[in-house]
Write an enzyme that holds these catalytic residues in place. Structure first.
Site, PDB file in Angstrom:
ATOM      1  N   ASP A 114      -1.462 -10.423   6.687  1.00  0.00           N
ATOM      2  CA  ASP A 114      -0.210  -9.487   6.745  1.00  0.00           C
ATOM      3  C   ASP A 114       1.109 -10.615   6.601  1.00  0.00           C
ATOM      4  O   ASP A 114       0.812 -11.652   7.449  1.00  0.00           O
ATOM      5  CB  ASP A 114      -0.296  -8.757   8.032  1.00  0.00           C
ATOM      6  CG  ASP A 114       0.770  -7.715   8.205  1.00  0.00           C
ATOM      7  OD1 ASP A 114       1.954  -7.834   7.895  1.00  0.00           O
ATOM      8  OD2 ASP A 114       0.332  -6.290   8.687  1.00  0.00           O
ATOM      9  N   ASP A 163       1.987 -12.896   1.900  1.00  0.00           N
ATOM     10  CA  ASP A 163       2.468 -11.981   1.107  1.00  0.00           C
ATOM     11  C   ASP A 163       1.593 -11.456   0.191  1.00  0.00           C
ATOM     12  O   ASP A 163       1.015 -12.143  -0.863  1.00  0.00           O
ATOM     13  CB  ASP A 163       3.603 -12.443   0.582  1.00  0.00           C
ATOM     14  CG  ASP A 163       4.638 -11.551  -0.050  1.00  0.00           C
ATOM     15  OD1 ASP A 163       4.153 -10.201  -0.226  1.00  0.00           O
ATOM     16  OD2 ASP A 163       5.764 -11.786  -0.412  1.00  0.00           O
ATOM     17  N   VAL A 164       1.268 -10.093  -0.023  1.00  0.00           N
ATOM     18  CA  VAL A 164       0.376  -9.573  -0.729  1.00  0.00           C
ATOM     19  C   VAL A 164       0.870  -9.683  -2.286  1.00  0.00           C
ATOM     20  O   VAL A 164       0.107  -9.300  -3.125  1.00  0.00           O
ATOM     21  CB  VAL A 164      -0.182  -8.145  -0.489  1.00  0.00           C
ATOM     22  CG1 VAL A 164      -0.927  -8.149   0.908  1.00  0.00           C
ATOM     23  CG2 VAL A 164       1.194  -7.378  -0.307  1.00  0.00           C
ATOM     24  N   ASN A 219      -4.341  -1.958   2.408  1.00  0.00           N
ATOM     25  CA  ASN A 219      -3.487  -1.112   3.195  1.00  0.00           C
ATOM     26  C   ASN A 219      -1.945  -1.551   3.403  1.00  0.00           C
ATOM     27  O   ASN A 219      -1.292  -0.674   3.944  1.00  0.00           O
ATOM     28  CB  ASN A 219      -4.110  -1.141   4.578  1.00  0.00           C
ATOM     29  CG  ASN A 219      -3.438  -0.398   5.804  1.00  0.00           C
ATOM     30  OD1 ASN A 219      -3.347   0.971   5.702  1.00  0.00           O
ATOM     31  ND2 ASN A 219      -2.837  -1.224   6.596  1.00  0.00           N
ATOM     32  N   TYR A 263       7.860   5.189  -2.969  1.00  0.00           N
ATOM     33  CA  TYR A 263       6.752   5.407  -2.206  1.00  0.00           C
ATOM     34  C   TYR A 263       5.689   6.266  -2.915  1.00  0.00           C
ATOM     35  O   TYR A 263       4.415   6.008  -3.069  1.00  0.00           O
ATOM     36  CB  TYR A 263       7.083   5.868  -0.758  1.00  0.00           C
ATOM     37  CG  TYR A 263       5.830   5.621   0.084  1.00  0.00           C
ATOM     38  CD1 TYR A 263       5.117   4.448   0.662  1.00  0.00           C
ATOM     39  CD2 TYR A 263       5.396   6.643   0.582  1.00  0.00           C
ATOM     40  CE1 TYR A 263       4.332   4.545   1.616  1.00  0.00           C
ATOM     41  CE2 TYR A 263       4.238   6.761   1.546  1.00  0.00           C
ATOM     42  CZ  TYR A 263       3.629   5.712   1.922  1.00  0.00           C
ATOM     43  OH  TYR A 263       2.595   5.750   2.891  1.00  0.00           O
ATOM     44  N   LYS A 301       1.868   5.534  -4.404  1.00  0.00           N
ATOM     45  CA  LYS A 301       0.755   6.120  -3.780  1.00  0.00           C
ATOM     46  C   LYS A 301       0.188   7.138  -4.785  1.00  0.00           C
ATOM     47  O   LYS A 301      -1.197   6.934  -4.662  1.00  0.00           O
ATOM     48  CB  LYS A 301       1.136   6.974  -2.460  1.00  0.00           C
ATOM     49  CG  LYS A 301       1.601   5.850  -1.386  1.00  0.00           C
ATOM     50  CD  LYS A 301       0.586   5.036  -0.809  1.00  0.00           C
ATOM     51  CE  LYS A 301       1.115   4.115   0.462  1.00  0.00           C
ATOM     52  NZ  LYS A 301       0.061   2.858   0.836  1.00  0.00           N
ATOM     53  N   THR A 355       1.988   5.643  13.259  1.00  0.00           N
ATOM     54  CA  THR A 355       1.997   3.873  13.140  1.00  0.00           C
ATOM     55  C   THR A 355       3.452   3.869  13.286  1.00  0.00           C
ATOM     56  O   THR A 355       4.343   4.557  13.532  1.00  0.00           O
ATOM     57  CB  THR A 355       1.447   3.890  11.671  1.00  0.00           C
ATOM     58  OG1 THR A 355       2.391   4.318  10.641  1.00  0.00           O
ATOM     59  CG2 THR A 355       0.172   4.462  11.399  1.00  0.00           C
TER      60      THR A 355
END
Length: 246
Positions: free
Chosen positions: A33, A58-59, A85, A150, A154, A184
């Site tokens: 993360d 960093d992904v 995720n 977003y 997704k 969350t």
């Protein structure tokens, strides 16, 4: 032999809940993360007797993925499962959205998944038991205001799930989870009245908890789901099946 799962977006919410659950079930857990609170989640798991390594990274960075995998191999061994995720979202209508915002959301939500799968794929294919869960959202299937990038990313994850499941069918199972209204950090700043209104839109009449998403992720990763691949599982308390009408 202990198996290892790598989870992105693991500093809180669904990612942290999944890490805790997998560790409690005997898995070694690698947590990735950008938020350095990921170290606290790993420390909590270790204090409870689990095996965990945390990486602040960093992904969207190939170098960060390479560094993380190198450290996982040294500390925990090869990766047996991946939970993608990590997410980024900006709540703004498309005509007001900047290109930078659009690109950032695509980079984290979609390209970050591509980079993670590519980085882990050799490990995942090695014994034909690898498993991947991509965390999407009910936004993939339903139009809601102010989340165009977003929603697009997704929805892209659901297509990528089917493609990966086809491409690596006999070696790696790939499934997609679509959470609905789950409490969350995305709900920070949302008023009690708006939370209640959202809860009323579910069949169960309440908002979900992160562990209620972590549980089906654990199932999809494990051997009990050995004949399940390419599927999308909605976990939304019935939000997507319930509509009001006079």
């Amino acid at each position: 032999m202990t198996r290892t799962v790598l989870i992105t977006g693991a500093a809180g919410g669904i990612g942290a809940a999944t890490a805790r659950r997998m560790a409690a079930s005997g898995w070694s857990v690698a947590l990735l993360d950008l938020d350095d609170r990921v170290d606290e989640v790993a420390a909590e798991i270790k204090s409870a007797g689990g095996r965990a390594l945390a990486f602040v990274g960093d992904v969207t960075s190939e170098n960060d993925w390479n560094d993380a995998l190198e450290q996982v191999h040294v500390g925990l061994g090869p990766v047996d499962a991946l939970v993608s995720n990590a997410l980024a979202t900006d709540r703004v209508a498309l005509h007001e959205m900047t290109l930078a915002s659009w690109q950032r959301q695509l980079d984290v939500n979609l390209t970050g998944t591509f980079l993670g799968v590519r980085a882990c794929l050799a490990d995942l294919r090695r014994d034909r038991r690898g498993s991947i869960v991509l965390v999407s959202s009910v936004h993939a299937n339903f139009g809601l205001p102010a989340v165009p990038a977003y929603a697009a990313t997704k929805a892209g994850l659901t297509g990528l799930t089917r493609q990966l499941a086809t491409e690596y069918g006999g070696e790696v199972r790939v499934n997609c989870l679509l959470p609905g209204p789950v409490l969350t950090a995305q709900w920070d700043g949302i008023s009690d009245a708006d939370r209640a209104a959202s809860a009323a839109q579910t069949a169960t009449g309440r908002l979900g908890q992160p562990d209620e998403v972590a549980a089906p992720i654990e199932f999809l990763l494990g051997d009990q789901a050995s004949f399940i691949t390419g599927t999308t599982l909605v976990v939304d308390g019935g939000w997507s099946i319930t509509k009001n009408s006079a």
